[in-house]
Design a protein around this motif. Structure first.
Motif, PDB file in Angstrom:
ATOM      1  N   GLU A 254       0.813  -1.216   0.000  1.00 49.84           N
ATOM      2  CA  GLU A 254       0.000   0.000   0.000  1.00 49.84           C
ATOM      3  C   GLU A 254       0.847   1.268   0.000  1.00 49.84           C
TER       4      GLU A 254
ATOM      5  N   GLU B  41       0.704   8.770  -5.337  1.00 52.79           N
ATOM      6  CA  GLU B  41      -0.440   9.268  -6.103  1.00 52.79           C
ATOM      7  C   GLU B  41       0.051   9.549  -7.521  1.00 52.79           C
TER       8      GLU B  41
ATOM      9  N   ARG C 249      -5.116   1.723 -19.375  1.00 55.07           N
ATOM     10  CA  ARG C 249      -4.724   0.432 -18.827  1.00 55.07           C
ATOM     11  C   ARG C 249      -3.231   0.409 -18.511  1.00 55.07           C
TER      12      ARG C 249
ATOM     13  N   ARG D  44      -7.263  -7.298  -7.797  1.00 54.11           N
ATOM     14  CA  ARG D  44      -8.082  -6.191  -7.296  1.00 54.11           C
ATOM     15  C   ARG D  44      -8.020  -5.039  -8.296  1.00 54.11           C
ATOM     16  N   ASP D  45      -9.189  -4.638  -8.759  1.00 53.94           N
ATOM     17  CA  ASP D  45      -9.323  -3.486  -9.656  1.00 53.94           C
ATOM     18  C   ASP D  45     -10.252  -2.507  -8.956  1.00 53.94           C
ATOM     19  N   GLY D  46      -9.688  -1.414  -8.439  1.00 54.08           N
ATOM     20  CA  GLY D  46     -10.492  -0.528  -7.605  1.00 54.08           C
ATOM     21  C   GLY D  46     -10.883  -1.244  -6.327  1.00 54.08           C
ATOM     22  N   ARG D  47     -12.192  -1.318  -6.050  1.00 53.77           N
ATOM     23  CA  ARG D  47     -12.681  -2.024  -4.858  1.00 53.77           C
ATOM     24  C   ARG D  47     -13.113  -3.452  -5.184  1.00 53.77           C
ATOM     25  N   SER D  48     -13.128  -3.827  -6.443  1.00 52.86           N
ATOM     26  CA  SER D  48     -13.558  -5.168  -6.847  1.00 52.86           C
ATOM     27  C   SER D  48     -12.383  -6.129  -6.784  1.00 52.86           C
TER      28      SER D  48
ATOM     29  N   ARG E 271     -16.582  -7.300  -3.237  1.00 50.74           N
ATOM     30  CA  ARG E 271     -16.241  -5.877  -3.230  1.00 50.74           C
ATOM     31  C   ARG E 271     -15.691  -5.529  -1.857  1.00 50.74           C
TER      32      ARG E 271
ATOM     33  N   ASP F  80     -15.148  -0.458   2.791  1.00 49.12           N
ATOM     34  CA  ASP F  80     -14.402   0.775   3.011  1.00 49.12           C
ATOM     35  C   ASP F  80     -13.350   0.556   4.096  1.00 49.12           C
TER      36      ASP F  80
ATOM     37  N   ASP G 240      -5.016  -3.486   0.422  1.00 43.85           N
ATOM     38  CA  ASP G 240      -4.340  -4.707   0.009  1.00 43.85           C
ATOM     39  C   ASP G 240      -3.750  -5.470   1.194  1.00 43.85           C
TER      40      ASP G 240
ATOM     41  N   GLY H 158      -3.772  -1.610  -9.807  1.00 43.22           N
ATOM     42  CA  GLY H 158      -4.298  -2.371  -8.689  1.00 43.22           C
ATOM     43  C   GLY H 158      -3.359  -3.474  -8.246  1.00 43.22           C
TER      44      GLY H 158
END
Length: 682
Positions: free
Chosen positions: A67, A71, A80, A246-250, A330, A333, A337, A385
């Motif tokens: 993690e 940014e 991609r 993991r792609d975003g929150r999925s 999902r 919050d 990772d 991700g």
């Protein structure tokens, strides 16, 4: 308040290449910390890099590091791109960080538990077949990244020859079948439902593992190929299995359980496919792991979001058919990772159910501790991700030693011999892809299954409890003091990374002087705070009483007791409690080879020849054993049980009793039951 994350900008430049990805992997040969991910990574293609800007230190939390990312500003929406991130491996020895499991079997060639490095630039082949130079540029790195771009463009990819010696299975197929039988006994007793039990293939490598990796990728085109190297060694994984994406929150996982060969003949391949689809055993094995993966993901995902997208689908892979399922959810919050890895590692498909019970059974019944194998390999980045493969079909290398783990899930109705054949079925296309072959396995009687000492396996020795030396005191002086202190120092350095306390030699000599004639026990253990110095203790006592020769009773211990004189003797004490007076346990491995007794090394005499099992990391390298080897013209050799039984003489050697004869009337004795006698509690 957490420190603000650094900011980087995405750089993407097309490259004028038409290189095959396995060929492009050779461009980073000789660089620091090279990696290559080829197959379905980041949408398909390849990710290749080297020369990182940061390497994880031994004491850092590898899950939390994933993690620690910048940014990224100015990245086009929907791009991609990958740009950079943490790349590397999370080895199976990280399991105790997240699950309460004990020590592993002896590790013949130990690697660091993890190998991660942060790369701010890489080469990328996208799904459309176009090569890119990508980077996450910070102001202080602009010049260095420009120089790397120019240097990589100027390189040529050259393959080099490599070869491996004939591969040997540890344990052999019969020994692995014995371990499966023991695991099945534990399943029938209700200790667990399923565990993934593995053996190891070992060889010697001539050449570079990077060339082996390139050859394997070219021949097999696996979905999740990965190469990672560092000062610790290298791994070349030809895995077909996705652990986590993991792609975003999925987040999703695609566990594999169930295997059949996929012959070149279409008719034979179709028959094997149909057999796998109809197999109740393989389906049950897969469904159990799907439930485990659902449970693991449910610990960090939003309630109700975890679902099964595919269940027990038969899919083609390199040389085999596999049953594959897919689970997704999902993340809730606040779960990143690190939390995801702590909830799911090690992968469920290569452990078992319940996971903790399976991990304990693995530690009890496997002959060698796992390294990267059955851990995870991949990357975590701010743009793409997290993606990790299950590190199966994975060659590992340090120096010229190379090994390959293979295994399979064992359930209540598993056939031990079929499980052993499945291991070799999985290995066959891998060895064929690199032009390798198996060595002929010697024919030996199967060993008895390891004893079940209770519903929870008694753990192997815990290094936190310390190590010790027992020294003979004669006329107020410690015998072979230098050799005992040298062995103790070697154990401390290997286990704790520090020498024994400097006062240890004085403690030994003072205790021997007080004792006169007897035994001196030196103990060294770590303090709870591992940063504090080691603690030394000394005890004295009388010598053991002499008596008739000990009767040796064979007991199977996969992988042996290891090369340290452990203070933690819980397993040995439970075993000793079941022996009759005058009996001494003779430890043998799953292949029926003699290791040592529970208190002494073993020699046999065949005419003028004096032989002892090799000190290969599975037995204590005894001080008296070394003296006999040096002074009596003895030599090391593999000693099957039957050979020991037929020897002219069997001798035990130890520091206190010296050299003593042993009684071998119990060696090789068989009971009418195929199951071993129950021992101790449980």
């Amino acid at each position: 308040m957490p420190a603000p994350r650094p900011t980087a900008r995405l750089l993407r430049r097309p490259l004028p290449w038409r290189l095959a990805p396995e060929r492009a992997a050779l461009l980073v040969r000789g660089d620091a910390h090279p990696f290559a991910l080829i197959g379905d990574w980041a949408g398909g293609g390849a990710l290749i890099g080297s020369e990182p800007v940061r390497v994880a230190a031994p004491g850092e939390d590898p899950f939390a590091l994933l993690e620690d990312l910048p940014e990224v500003e100015g990245a086009p929406a929907g791009a991609r791109a990958v740009g950079g991130g943490w790349f590397g491996r999370l080895g199976f020895p990280l399991a105790p960080l997240v699950e309460p499991v004990g020590a592993p079997p002896p590790r013949p060639v130990p690697l660091p538990a993890a190998g991660l490095a942060y790369h701010d630039h890489l080469l990328r082949l996208d799904a459309g077949g176009r090569w890119w130079f990508e980077a996450l540029v910070t102001p202080e790195r602009e010049a260095a990244i420009e120089a790397r771009h120019a240097a990589l463009l100027a390189r040529a990819a050259e393959a080099r020859p490599f070869a491996t010696a004939p591969w040997r299975a540890v344990p052999g197929p019969a020994g692995h079948a014995t371990a499966v039988a023991a695991l099945r006994e534990r399943i029938h007793a209700g200790d667990l439902f399923q565990a993934n039990l593995c053996l190891r293939l070992e060889s010697a490598l001539g050449g570079d593992l990077l060339d082996l990796f390139a050859a394997g990728v070219a021949a097999l085109a696996p979905e999740r190929a990965a190469f990672v190297a560092g000062p610790w060694g290298a791994v070349a994984s030809l895995s077909p299995e996705l652990f986590l994406a993991r792609d975003g929150r999925s987040v999703r996982s695609a566990p594999i359980k169930g295997t059949r060969p996929r012959p070149a003949d279409p008719g034979a391949a179709a028959a094997e496919r149909a057999a796998l689809a109809a197999s109740e055993k393989d389906r049950a094995e897969n469904v159990m792991i799907v439930d485990l993966v659902r449970n693991d993901l449910g610990r960090v995902c939003e309630p109700g979001s975890v679902q099964v997208d595919a269940l027990c689908e038969v899919r083609p892979h390199a040389g085999v058919w596999h049953l594959v399922s897919e689970v997704r959810g999902r993340l809730r919050d606040g779960a990143g990772d690190a939390a995801l890895l702590r909830a799911t590692f090690p992968p469920g498909s290569v452990t078992g159910a319940p996971k903790v019970a399976a991990l304990r059974a693995i530690a009890e019944l496997e002959s060698t501790g796992r390294e990267t194998y059955t851990g995870a390999i991949g990357f975590a980045g701010p743009l793409a991700g997290l993606e990790l493969s299950v590190a199966i079909r994975t060659f590992e290398c340090r120096g010229d030693r190379v090994w390959l783990g293979v295994g399979g899930g064992v359930v209540a109705d598993s056939d031990p011999d079929a499980e052993a054949r499945e291991c070799l079925t999985k290995a066959a296309p891998l060895l064929a892809a690199i032009g390798a072959r198996m060595a002929a396995a010697p024919a030996r009687p199967a060993a008895a299954p390891p004893p079940r000492l209770g519903p929870r396996p008694l753990p192997r020795p815990d290094p936190a409890r310390g190590v010790f030396e027992t020294v003979l005191a004669a006329d107020g002086r410690p015998a072979a003091a230098a050799q005992h202190l040298e062995r103790l120092a070697a154990s401390c350095l290997a286990l704790y990374g520090a020498p024994p306390p400097p006062e240890i030699e004085g403690l030994l000599h003072d205790a021997a002087a007080r004792c006169g004639r007897g035994r001196v026990r030196l103990t060294v253990r770590p303090q709870p705070d591992r940063s504090a110095p080691l603690v030394a203790e000394v005890q004295t006592g009388p010598l053991p009483a002499s008596g008739p020769p000990q009767r040796l009773r064979p007991v199977t211990l996969p992988g042996g007791w290891g090369s340290h004189k452990w203070r933690d003797r819980r397993w040995l004490d439970a075993l000793a409690a079941d022996l009759a007076p005058g009996e001494l346990a003779l430890l043998v491995d799953l292949d029926g080879l003699v290791l040592e007794s529970t208190r002494a090394n073993v020699f046999i005499r065949e005419g003028p020849a004096l032989l002892t099992p090799p000190a290969d990391g599975r037995i204590l390298p005894g001080v008296t054993r070394a003296r006999v080897l040096a002074q009596a013209g003895a030599s090391e050799a593999e000693i099957p049980l039957q050979r020991l039984r037929e020897a002219d003489e069997v001798l035990l050697t130890g520091a206190l009793r010296g050299v003593e004869p042993a009684d071998v009337r119990l060696v090789g004795r068989r009971t009418t039951s195929t199951a071993p006698p129950r021992m101790g509690r449980g």
